[in-house]
Structures are given as C-alpha cells and as structure tokens.
Design a protein around this motif. Sequence first.
Motif, PDB file in Angstrom:
ATOM      1  N   ALA A  85       0.828  -1.198   0.000  1.00 23.03           N
ATOM      2  CA  ALA A  85       0.000   0.000   0.000  1.00 23.03           C
ATOM      3  C   ALA A  85       0.867   1.254   0.000  1.00 23.03           C
ATOM      4  CB  ALA A  85      -0.920  -0.006   1.207  1.00 23.03           C
ATOM      5  N   LEU A  86       2.060   1.128   0.574  1.00 23.33           N
ATOM      6  CA  LEU A  86       3.024   2.225   0.558  1.00 23.33           C
ATOM      7  C   LEU A  86       4.382   1.627   0.254  1.00 23.33           C
ATOM      8  CD1 LEU A  86       2.151   4.181   3.837  1.00 23.33           C
ATOM      9  CD2 LEU A  86       1.572   4.864   1.512  1.00 23.33           C
ATOM     10  N   LYS A  87       5.147   2.316  -0.555  1.00 21.61           N
ATOM     11  CA  LYS A  87       6.451   1.770  -0.925  1.00 21.61           C
ATOM     12  C   LYS A  87       7.485   2.888  -0.921  1.00 21.61           C
ATOM     13  CE  LYS A  87       8.567  -1.925  -2.857  1.00 21.61           C
ATOM     14  NZ  LYS A  87       9.006  -2.889  -1.888  1.00 21.61           N
ATOM     15  N   LYS A 134      -3.180   7.077   0.190  1.00 19.05           N
ATOM     16  CA  LYS A 134      -3.357   8.266   1.032  1.00 19.05           C
ATOM     17  C   LYS A 134      -3.827   7.893   2.436  1.00 19.05           C
ATOM     18  CE  LYS A 134      -6.571  10.206  -1.496  1.00 19.05           C
ATOM     19  NZ  LYS A 134      -6.896   9.335  -2.622  1.00 19.05           N
ATOM     20  N   SER A 135      -4.868   7.076   2.491  1.00 23.92           N
ATOM     21  CA  SER A 135      -5.407   6.723   3.803  1.00 23.92           C
ATOM     22  C   SER A 135      -4.442   5.859   4.588  1.00 23.92           C
ATOM     23  CB  SER A 135      -6.738   5.997   3.660  1.00 23.92           C
ATOM     24  OG  SER A 135      -7.664   6.866   3.068  1.00 23.92           O
ATOM     25  N   LEU A 182      -1.216   5.974   4.428  1.00 23.76           N
ATOM     26  CA  LEU A 182      -0.187   6.874   4.946  1.00 23.76           C
ATOM     27  C   LEU A 182      -0.676   7.561   6.225  1.00 23.76           C
ATOM     28  CD1 LEU A 182       2.511   8.386   4.639  1.00 23.76           C
ATOM     29  CD2 LEU A 182       1.302  10.084   3.263  1.00 23.76           C
ATOM     30  N   LEU A 183      -1.900   8.038   6.168  1.00 25.13           N
ATOM     31  CA  LEU A 183      -2.451   8.714   7.337  1.00 25.13           C
ATOM     32  C   LEU A 183      -2.604   7.756   8.516  1.00 25.13           C
ATOM     33  CD1 LEU A 183      -2.895  11.603   6.957  1.00 25.13           C
ATOM     34  CD2 LEU A 183      -5.335  11.261   6.836  1.00 25.13           C
ATOM     35  N   LYS A 184      -2.995   6.517   8.219  1.00 30.32           N
ATOM     36  CA  LYS A 184      -3.149   5.535   9.290  1.00 30.32           C
ATOM     37  C   LYS A 184      -1.813   5.179   9.925  1.00 30.32           C
ATOM     38  CE  LYS A 184      -7.506   3.333   8.387  1.00 30.32           C
ATOM     39  NZ  LYS A 184      -8.221   2.088   8.148  1.00 30.32           N
ATOM     40  N   VAL A 185      -0.762   5.133   9.125  1.00 30.69           N
ATOM     41  CA  VAL A 185       0.554   4.837   9.692  1.00 30.69           C
ATOM     42  C   VAL A 185       1.010   6.015  10.547  1.00 30.69           C
ATOM     43  CG1 VAL A 185       2.978   4.430   9.178  1.00 30.69           C
ATOM     44  CG2 VAL A 185       1.227   3.230   7.886  1.00 30.69           C
ATOM     45  N   LEU A 186       0.825   7.226  10.027  1.00 33.55           N
ATOM     46  CA  LEU A 186       1.247   8.399  10.799  1.00 33.55           C
ATOM     47  C   LEU A 186       0.433   8.530  12.085  1.00 33.55           C
ATOM     48  CD1 LEU A 186       1.784  11.117   8.029  1.00 33.55           C
ATOM     49  CD2 LEU A 186       3.466   9.660   9.123  1.00 33.55           C
ATOM     50  N   SER A 187      -0.805   8.059  12.059  1.00 30.57           N
ATOM     51  CA  SER A 187      -1.658   8.146  13.257  1.00 30.57           C
ATOM     52  C   SER A 187      -1.425   7.003  14.227  1.00 30.57           C
ATOM     53  CB  SER A 187      -3.135   8.103  12.891  1.00 30.57           C
ATOM     54  OG  SER A 187      -3.417   8.844  11.772  1.00 30.57           O
ATOM     55  N   PHE A 202      -3.285  16.978   5.282  1.00 33.72           N
ATOM     56  CA  PHE A 202      -4.687  17.025   4.926  1.00 33.72           C
ATOM     57  C   PHE A 202      -4.920  16.196   3.659  1.00 33.72           C
ATOM     58  CE2 PHE A 202      -7.923  20.100   2.952  1.00 33.72           C
ATOM     59  CZ  PHE A 202      -8.991  19.479   3.569  1.00 33.72           C
ATOM     60  N   VAL A 203      -5.734  15.144   3.775  1.00 33.99           N
ATOM     61  CA  VAL A 203      -6.042  14.318   2.605  1.00 33.99           C
ATOM     62  C   VAL A 203      -7.404  14.712   2.081  1.00 33.99           C
ATOM     63  CG1 VAL A 203      -6.702  11.997   1.880  1.00 33.99           C
ATOM     64  CG2 VAL A 203      -4.693  12.317   3.296  1.00 33.99           C
ATOM     65  N   SER A 204      -7.508  15.004   0.801  1.00 28.82           N
ATOM     66  CA  SER A 204      -8.827  15.336   0.283  1.00 28.82           C
ATOM     67  C   SER A 204      -8.883  15.151  -1.222  1.00 28.82           C
ATOM     68  CB  SER A 204      -9.190  16.776   0.630  1.00 28.82           C
ATOM     69  OG  SER A 204     -10.453  17.096   0.113  1.00 28.82           O
ATOM     70  N   HIS A 205     -10.116  14.962  -1.692  1.00 33.41           N
ATOM     71  CA  HIS A 205     -10.356  14.965  -3.129  1.00 33.41           C
ATOM     72  C   HIS A 205     -10.814  16.344  -3.577  1.00 33.41           C
ATOM     73  CE1 HIS A 205     -10.680  10.459  -3.009  1.00 33.41           C
ATOM     74  NE2 HIS A 205      -9.893  10.686  -4.022  1.00 33.41           N
ATOM     75  N   ASN A 206     -11.059  17.182  -2.590  1.00 35.45           N
ATOM     76  CA  ASN A 206     -11.599  18.496  -2.896  1.00 35.45           C
ATOM     77  C   ASN A 206     -10.436  19.454  -3.185  1.00 35.45           C
ATOM     78  OD1 ASN A 206     -12.700  21.053  -2.841  1.00 35.45           O
ATOM     79  ND2 ASN A 206     -14.143  20.562  -1.195  1.00 35.45           N
ATOM     80  N   MET A 207     -10.151  19.619  -4.479  1.00 34.38           N
ATOM     81  CA  MET A 207      -8.987  20.408  -4.874  1.00 34.38           C
ATOM     82  C   MET A 207      -9.130  21.863  -4.433  1.00 34.38           C
ATOM     83  SD  MET A 207      -6.961  18.355  -6.146  1.00 34.38           S
ATOM     84  CE  MET A 207      -7.457  16.681  -5.850  1.00 34.38           C
TER      85      MET A 207
END
Lengths: 280, 430
Positions: free
Chosen positions: B64-66, B88-89, B91-96, B224-229
């Motif tokens: 999932a991440l490399k 993306k998620s 990455l956030l889960k690992v950082l959290s 901040f992860v988002s699809h909202n550009m």
Amino acid sequence: MTATNVDHQLIIIDPDDKKNKLINWQEIWQYRDLFFFLVWRDIKTRYAQSVLGVGWAIIQPVFSMIVFTIIFGNLARVDSEGVPYAIFSFTALVPWTFFSSSLTSASGSLINSKNLLTKIYFPRLVIPLSPVIGKLIDFGISLLILIGLMFWYGVIPTIWTLMIPVFIIVMMLTAAGAGMWLTALSIQYRDIRYGAEFFIQLLMYGSPVIYATSIIPEKYQIIYALNPMVGVIEGFRAALLGTRAMPWNLIGIGSLMAIAFFLSGALYFRSMERYFADVA
Amino acid sequence: MPSHAIKVENLSKRYRIGFEQQRKDSLAEVIFDWFSKPIKNYRRLRNLTQFDQQLEDSQDIIWALKDINFTIHPGEVIGVIGNNGAGKSTLLKVLSRITYPTNGKVELNGRVSSLLEVGTGFHPELTGRENVYLNGTILGMTKKEIDRKFDEIVGFSGVSKFIDTPVKFYSSGMRVRLAFSVAAHLEPEILLIDEVLSVGDAAFQRKSLGKMEEVSKRGRTVLFVSHNMGAIRSLCTRGILLKDGQLAMDGDVDQVINAYLTGNEVSAEGKVIFSEQDIPDDNEFGILSVELLTLTGEVKSAFQIDEGFEIHIKYKIIEPVKNQRINLRFITSLGETVFATYEDAQIREGFIREPGTYKAICQIPPNLLNNLTYRIRIGFDSPGYKVLIPGKEYLGVDIVDTSEGYRYADGAFDGPIRPKAEWSVEDISS
C-alpha cells in the motif's frame, strides 16, 4: 529559537516492537480520562432503555442462586458444609458472576471496538481492561445483597474478611489476563469468541460454585487449584461463612496462576497489538 | 523548536488481501471442502499477521506504501492527493499509529491528533453532552480541557438546545456538526485529517474550513487528505501526490494539483471498462464501459468548473428491449441527488431497441456544478415494464476551481450547484 515546549513529545514509529514496554502505564495514565469515560459508557449504556435498569445486575446471580438452591440444595442434596445452600452458593456466585461477565465482555471487547481501532490511536490495552473495571459496579451491588443475606441467615463473617480485597485483585488479574489473551486471539480468529463464551459457561462446573472443593479428591486438588477462581471462591467462603479453614494452598497456587495469566496475556496482547487494525 | 515536525524515511506498508475463492464442481469436492476448510481457514487467518519468506512474492500481498520519504517542517500545511487506492489513507493511518509500517521509520515531533472520521466512538444512547466528553477523550483531550472548551464546542456546533438529548434523536446533520465541533477544538501541534470536510452541509463545511484555516495559521502542522482540490488549494501551501503507494510528486501545491489534474494519474479513474466476467448485466443487456471525457476527447476524472464534459456509456443489447432508457444522476458526497437526467427522447409506445452495441453520450454543460466531488449513478430501465440494471454509482468526478477570481471563497459555495448567474450593478442615485 529559544522557546522549548515543556511537554514536548517525540514519537517514533517503526516496525520494531521489541523495545516497547510490556505495559506502558505512563501512557495509560495519560489516557486515564478515556479509560474513565469508556468504563462509564459501558455502565451507562449497558442497561439503557430497559425497564429494570441496573436491577439486571441483581437478577442474574439471585435467580441462579434460587435455581441452584432448588436443584442442587433441595433435590440433589449437595453438601453445603453446614450453612444454608442458598448462602453457600451465593457466596460463590458473587465472585463467579463478576469473573464470567467481565471475562466474556473483555474477550469480545476488541471486536466490538473495531470502529475505534481502525480510526484512532490510543493505548489498546484500555479496551479489554475497561470492562474488568466496569463490572466492579455489578460486583459491588451483588456484594451488598450477599451482606443482606448474611444478616438474614445470621452468618457471622470471620476476621479473614480482611483478605477479601486480595481475592478481588486475584480475580481481576485472572479476568484481565485471560481477557487479554482471548480478545487478542479473537480479533484474528473469530472462533475464539464463540468458543470463549461457551467455555466460560462450562468453567463454572470446574469451579466450586455449586459444590465445595472438599468433594474433589485430595490428590487432585492441586491441579484443580490451577483455576485461580478455586482459591478465590473458597477464600470467599472461608472468610465470610467460616465453613472451612482458609485454604492457603489453593489461594497461593491460584494467585501465582493469576499473575502468570496477567503477564502472559499482556505479553501476547502487546505482540499482537500492532496488527489489530489490519485484521479487525 | 525542532527542525522537522514529521519525518518519514523509506516508509513501506504491506498488506495481505483475501485469498481467492475456489469453485467447487462436485458434491465430493464440497464434502471434502467441509473437512479441509478449518485447516485452510486457519492458515489464511494466521497469514494475516505472518509473512513467510517464501510467500513474499505471492499474489495476495499488496504494497500500500512503498519507500515513501518526506520531511515536513513545523507550521507547514500539506495536502495529500492521489487516486483512490494510491495509499493516502494508509499513509495517514501509519502516521496516526493505527497501523504499523512494514519497513521504514516515522518521527513525529509534538502532540499528534488524527481525524480519520468525525464522531469516532459516538454512542447513540448517550446525550450530546456525554458524547462530547467521550469523543473528546478518544481524540486525546483530557476532561479538564473539554470542561474548559465545552461552551465553545457546543456554541460552534449550533445544537446547544439539544445538548442533553440522546444523540439517537439527532438528525444526521446535527450529529456531524456536534462531532466536527469537538474535533475542531483540538489543539495538537500536528493534525492529520482525512477527507472529513466532505461531511456536513455546505454552510457548515465553509465554517469548518474557516476553522481549519485558523488552526493552520496558528502555526500548527497539518497534513490534509482530500479529493476536494478547492479546499486543498485554499488551505495548503505544499502538496504531496501519491500514485500506487509511491510518492509521485512533492512540491508547490498549485503545481502538484495541476500535475494531478492534467497528468496521466487520473485517466484510470475517469473510466470504468468492464471485463467479460464482471459486466453488470442481466441476460439481455450489459454495460460495457462508462467514461468521462473533456470536449476534446481526453479521459479525465477532474474538470474545471467552467469546463463542460461528456459521459460516454457503452452498452450491448442481446434481446430486443422495449422502451429502453438510461437514467443518470449526480449525487453529492452526502448522498443527495443534485439532478437526474434521462435518455428517453425516442421512447414512445412500441419503441424497441434492437440487439447491438450502443454508445450513449450525455453532455454536462460548463458552469453548472459546484466545486465538489460528485458520484455518478447510472441505471437502465424500461419504464412501465422493468428495471434492466438497477442504478449504481460507477464513477466519481471532481469539479475544481483553480481560477484566481474565486480566491476569496473558501472551497465551495453554498449549495450543490453553482451556475454562473449574470450580475450587473448600476448607479441609480441620480
């Protein structure tokens, strides 16, 4: 820059879990408010939208006592060591109900908290430990009923009643230790959860709840005492009812087992902790 | 102050995904399976946490991440973008610290809060007040901290009247507002946020974005992860683009957004082509593909607000169908239909579409949709006869606004659509 943050934290995340502490008490202490609110949520929501509410905490041991007294006391005439069977069995049911209900909910706790595990970090140990603390409320209520029953039957407790807190600790260590094992296993192997519920029910017959330890042949008593609840229940009877001498050997073996359960449970839980979110 | 807030070194995360099911063709196989299943199940479950060396290259492992590397300085606000499944998620889960890396190392300097969802741990039987405390402590606040901010939290949410009512009686909007208010009052040094701003009505989204902007201005480090550009653009200074678990680009947010929108990165997302086995169909009918195209014929999944686009739907008819029509809906992230449109121009009594392969084109005019993410639901039916293929969401589309003129609007305007209305002002005082 000169400003230094007093409670500055450095968190390092890497795949190596060997250097983690067995139980990070300091971190659990940091999250003590969460611990408190989880315990409190369980208590508050357990009987939500029910008519009898906390009355259910009384009904379970009291009705078990009534049924046992009729079947084992009156019909099967199980020896109750000179005290009325009702109080003989209830004295055992008070710790037993705590043990079985806290262990059952601890073993299902991670699966039930799946949503938290996959969304937020906090010390995972809080999850199986909080039902063990939370069920103390029910335990306290049934202890009050036991005291009422002792008055009713005119039973006078012995000086060993002072030992009760020790028995409570042994019983909590056992429930927490077995709970950590079972919940960490069951998040990966769901069978464990179903098996555990059933096994805990059966274990009641492997504990001196409906009968006294004296019916177990002397030479097997040591093996029998490997179940820490044997020492706890007989300790309760010896202290409160005075039906027998304090069974130090049973309590000693049981306490060692309880500590072994707790330490090995914490060790296994810690080794599996990092996979919980992946397998939940 | 340390030189970095977040430092990620060679971070990799491996997952094991489910084994494929084998088909049983005979009763003997089925019976044999009953007996062998427990052993197989045990192996499969055990392998979830064990990675044997010889299985290293087996098909059920995905990275999932490399080898992700980046450093974030205190006070930076970073937008993480990428297609679904880009990591993306994870990455956030690992950082959290929700899930652990397989390789590599992360250093976090400071108090971390992560918001992967609003209202984690909300219990329907508890009152709003109780849930504020529960959710707040789950997010890492202390009771004292919540006591201090309680009035502010409730005030921000706008549900103060119902604060002592069990949350199960709340509308979903109220629940979200209350939950977000708790989250908005966190005071971490590092804040990790996953797509949580896509909840709530537009007015509340704006308010939340404003709150976030305030947070980032106070020197917090935000990922901040988002699809909202639009939101990424207005909040972040630096962007990180992930592709297939790898870091594809790291730099100025405008450049990264442009790379994401124009690059090949999105082409895979702007279309769905069904392979022979998984065509959504019944016996007489099947969808072959759905694609989003610019007017110049380029497949994309994100379009400028003033750019029209087309939806191409290819399908096949095996048996003649009476009154066949297509219905298409645009749906917001909240699940509200923005509008529905039907391909039914030829429908009249006795109209039959003969077997064959067809392509339907639906044109979406420019300056109609807001800068939000929409899902496109497509269904086929024969009105008055039957449903051919029930409506299903096949694609998502991002409408983005990167024009300079709207810089003062934080993210989207209110409401699900944003048509370009003509305005004029004249001086009538004389």
